[in-house]
Every structure is written in structure tokens, then in C-alpha cells.
Design an enzyme around this catalytic site. Structure first.
Site, short mmCIF file in Angstrom:
data_model
loop_
_atom_site.label_atom_id
_atom_site.label_comp_id
_atom_site.label_asym_id
_atom_site.label_seq_id
_atom_site.Cartn_x
_atom_site.Cartn_y
_atom_site.Cartn_z
N LYS A 201 0.83 -1.21 0.00
CA LYS A 201 0.00 0.00 0.00
C LYS A 201 0.86 1.26 0.00
CE LYS A 201 -3.16 2.99 0.16
NZ LYS A 201 -4.08 3.23 1.25
N CYS A 255 -3.10 10.38 1.38
CA CYS A 255 -2.38 9.20 0.86
C CYS A 255 -1.05 9.60 0.25
CB CYS A 255 -3.25 8.47 -0.16
SG CYS A 255 -4.68 7.65 0.55
#
Length: 406
Positions: A201, A255
Site C-alpha cells: 500500500k 495518501c
């Protein structure tokens, strides 16, 4: 039954998606006002398709509360900020949520951590806390990491169609959790170990951050020697193996602007390219601020009160302002003790900065130079209103002649 802990930008859509696809779900959040809003039948942020998904979940029986539930499966989706000095992930919210789960969960329950963390976070911070409380991992409690992979503005579609990764200590537990996600996810779901899931991720977002930094750095090089960066990128991208991104005013959201720093914090002597890329992206709003100053001098605009920033969100067509380039630019300007620039965003109805307008026409009436920080569809439909204004377009989308670019 699944108890989803944390009902923010990731937890809420996940809870709604599972509930609307036949999974019994209770959503938990410490924010009483947020829970009250949901129980009153209203969503807490705007997103295409979210209201429809919310109604489907309500019809399926989803419940919202501030209390943790006694059940066999939990999904933890809480914030994971980073320390701006050390660049390391701050796992305090994840650890706190897991410890609260342990107060109520039955023996053998599974805790799924969706929050994005750096590689090894669960080993370093979560496992020791569990063991310190006398629980044996793999018997009393099972751990899983299933990092979210959605983006504001397209959440519902991506929840349905994106591939997912499930990291677990045992294949059996991983496959069990995979079934829950398979209730709605039409993409491929890969089961692996926890540390690999953590790493994948963070690496995905780091890849994007590095490529954005290259485009932003290229814009500065071209500006230095008065070259058209957009024309250069367009020609370069005609090469079959080249795909350069477009430069912009900076990087926001929770993110791309945050996750790569986890690798810098954990591997400071190794993550050199990542470190420089993040510094480039973080300094892009200051580059835009300097560009504003250059244009003001060129056009004879002496009062920065006649300058307006269009867009406060971190990306187009959402109401999410987390780490937005506009807020970063305003912070940089504040360090110079200048009066804050005027701001307007059609998606932000509450006051979040000084000199914020809620009427587009009034905003334009009070400025001479408009800086397009966010490419909302709204601005694309209102170029005519900008005629006669000095325009700094940070995204190369304005069709009006005489527009300035970064």
C-alpha cells in the site's frame, strides 16, 4: 456481524458497502455528533453515489453507535498521521482502537486494520500492546491488514472494482476475511502476509508521489528557461514507453502526501529518491506563491488583497481539504506575515480559512488576479466570468488567451 471502527472517509463507505451487500454491520465512532448525524439519516461528507449507498445500507439494517460491539470481526479504519519531524507513522489511533476492541471482543475474534501504516507498524506497535495485555495472538485474537484502496471523488466505484490485498498471519484467517470483502469487491483479492500488505500500500502511493514530483520539478526547470512544460510533456508522451504526469500546485489528501514519508522515516539512509520527491511536492505550493508574486509585479498589482485562490480542496469535485495545496500555500504565505489571500471553493460551505467567500461572483468582484488551484467542474463551466481577470492556471485547463501558467 462486523464492527467497523472509525466512520470517516474510508470507514463509512466500507461499512455501507458491506451492509448493502448482505453483511451485518455496526459502525462505531467516538465522535458523538458524527454518529448522531448518521442516525438522523444524513451522510457526513459529499461523494458521488454515497447517499444512494447510505440508503441501501440503512434498508439492510446498518446501525451506528459510539460503543464498541462484542462480535467476532472488527475493521479498524482510523487516521494514521505522521510525525512531521521524524517522518515516522503515528500509530496511536490504531493502537487505541485495538486496545478498546480487546476490552469487549470474545476469544478468537479477528481485528482487521484498514488504516494505512508503514511496513512493520503492526509488528512494532500493535502486537506488543496486545501481548502486554495478556492476549495470545493467533489464539485469543487474530490480526489482519487489509489496506484501503479508494480515492475521494470515485469511492463507490473503486470500492466495487479495485483489486484488494489481505495480509494475515494464517492463510485460513486471511481467506475468511477475503470472503467478507468478496461480498462486494469485484476485483481480484490477494491473500499474503501482513508485512507485505503494509508495504504494497505504501509503495503504491510512493510510486505516484515520485512521478508527480518529476512533473513538478520539470515545470520548474521549464519555467526557469521560459519553456512550455505542457508542450514538452505532450511530445514526450508520444513515445510508446513514456507517460509523464501533469504538474500541479502541490499534492494533498491523506495518501500521496503522507504515506511515502513513512518509508523516509523508517529508512532514512535508503529512501533518498523518495525523500527528495516528497520535498519537491511539499515545496510546490511555495513555488506557486512565488509565481503569484512574479505575475503581480508584471501586471502592476501591488495589493495582495486583490488576489484570489480558487479551490480549497485537495482535488477536484470533492469536499475533502486534507493536506490541500491551497492550505499549504496559505500557511507558507502566513510565515511572511502577509494578509491572507482571498479564497473560494464551491464545495466548501463552512468557513475554514480567513478571507473565504461563499459567493463566486462576490469573490471575483473583489480580485484582479485569480489563481486556479483546483480544477473543479464548476470553474470549467464559468470561464466567461473570468474574462478581464489576470489568471494563473495551475492545471493548464483555462481556454482564455493570456492565461499564465506555473
Amino acid at each position: 456481524m462486523i464492527n467497523v471502527i472509525g466512520l470517516g472517509y474510508i470507514g463509512l463507505p466500507t461499512a455501507l458497502m458491506m451492509a448493502s451487500h448482505g453483511v451485518e454491520v455496526v459502525g462505531t465512532d467516538y465522535n458523538k455528533d458524527l454518529v448522531a448525524t448518521l442516525n438522523a439519516g444524513h451522510t457526513t461528507f459529499k461523494e458521488d453515489g454515497l447517499d444512494e449507498l447510505f440508503q441501501a445500507a440503512l434498508a439492510a439494517g446498518i446501525k451506528f453507535t459510539t460503543e464498541y460491539q462484542r462480535t467476532d470481526t472488527y475493521i479498524v479504519s482510523v487516521p494514521t498521521p505522521y510525525d512531521k519531524f521524524s517522518k515516522k507513522v503515528d500509530a496511536c489511533y490504531v493502537v487505541a482502537a485495538v486496545k478498546d476492541v480487546l476490552k469487549v471482543c470474545p476469544k478468537g475474534a479477528t481485528v482487521v486494520i484498514e488504516s494505512t501504516v508503514s511496513p512493520g507498524t503492526i509488528d512494532r506497535y500493535v502486537r506488543p500492546e496486545i501481548e502486554a495485555l495478556g492476549f495470545k495472538i493467533g489464539e485469543d485474537i487474530n490480526l489482519v491488514h487489509a489496506p484501503e484502496r479508494i480515492i475521494p471523488g470515485n469511492m463507490v466505484y473503486e470500492l466495487l472494482h479495485n483489486n484488494r490485498t489481505i495480509g494475515a498471519d494464517s492463510r485460513e484467517i486471511g481467506e475468511k476475511i477475503k470472503e467478507y470483502y468478496a461480498s462486494f469487491c469485484q476485483g481480484e483479492i490477494v491473500v499474503t502476509d501482513i508485512r507485505t500488505a503494509e508495504m504494497t500500500k505504501v509503495v503504491e502511493n510512493t510510486f505516484r508521489a515520485v512521478n508527480i514530483a518529476f512533473a513538478n520539478e520539470l515545470s520548474r526547470i521549464c519555467r526557469h528557461d521560459n519553456m512550455d512544460v505542457y508542450e514538452i510533456i505532450k511530445i514526450c508522451n508520444m513515445h510508446p514507453r513514456v507517460n509523464i504526469l501533469q504538474p500541479g500546485p502541490g499534492v494533498g489528501g491523506h495518501c500521496i502526501s503522507v504515506d511515502p514519508w513513512f518509508l523516509v522515516g523508517d529508512y532514512p539512509s535508503l529512501a533518498k529518491v523518495i525523500d527528495e520527491s516528497m520535498k519537491t511536492n511539499d515545496s510546490q505550493p511555495t513555488f506557486v506563491l512565488n509565481r503569484i508574486h512574479e505575475i503581480m509585479q508584471e501586471k502592476g498589482i501591488t495589493d495582495n488583497r486583490r488576489v484570489g485562490l480558487y479551490g480549497l480542496t485537495y482535488k477536484e469535485n470533492v469536499d475533502d481539504c486534507r493536506e490541500s495545496p491551497t492550505l499549504q500555500l496559505l500557511e507558507a504565505q502566513e510565515r511572511h506575515l502577509a494578509r491572507p489571500l482571498k479564497c473560494y471553493d464551491p464545495f466548501i460551505t463552512r468557513d475554514i480559512v480567513a478571507n473565504q467567500y461563499h459567493d463566486f461572483d462576490a469573490f471575483l468582484d473583489d480580485i484582479d488576479l485569480v489563481v486556479v488551484m483546483v480544477k473543479h467542474d464548476h470553474i470549467k463551466q464559468n470561464w466567461d466570468k473570468l474574462k478581464g481577470k489576470v489568471i494563473l492556471d495551475c492545471h493548464n485547463i483555462c481556454p482564455l488567451e493570456g492565461t499564465y501558467h506555473i
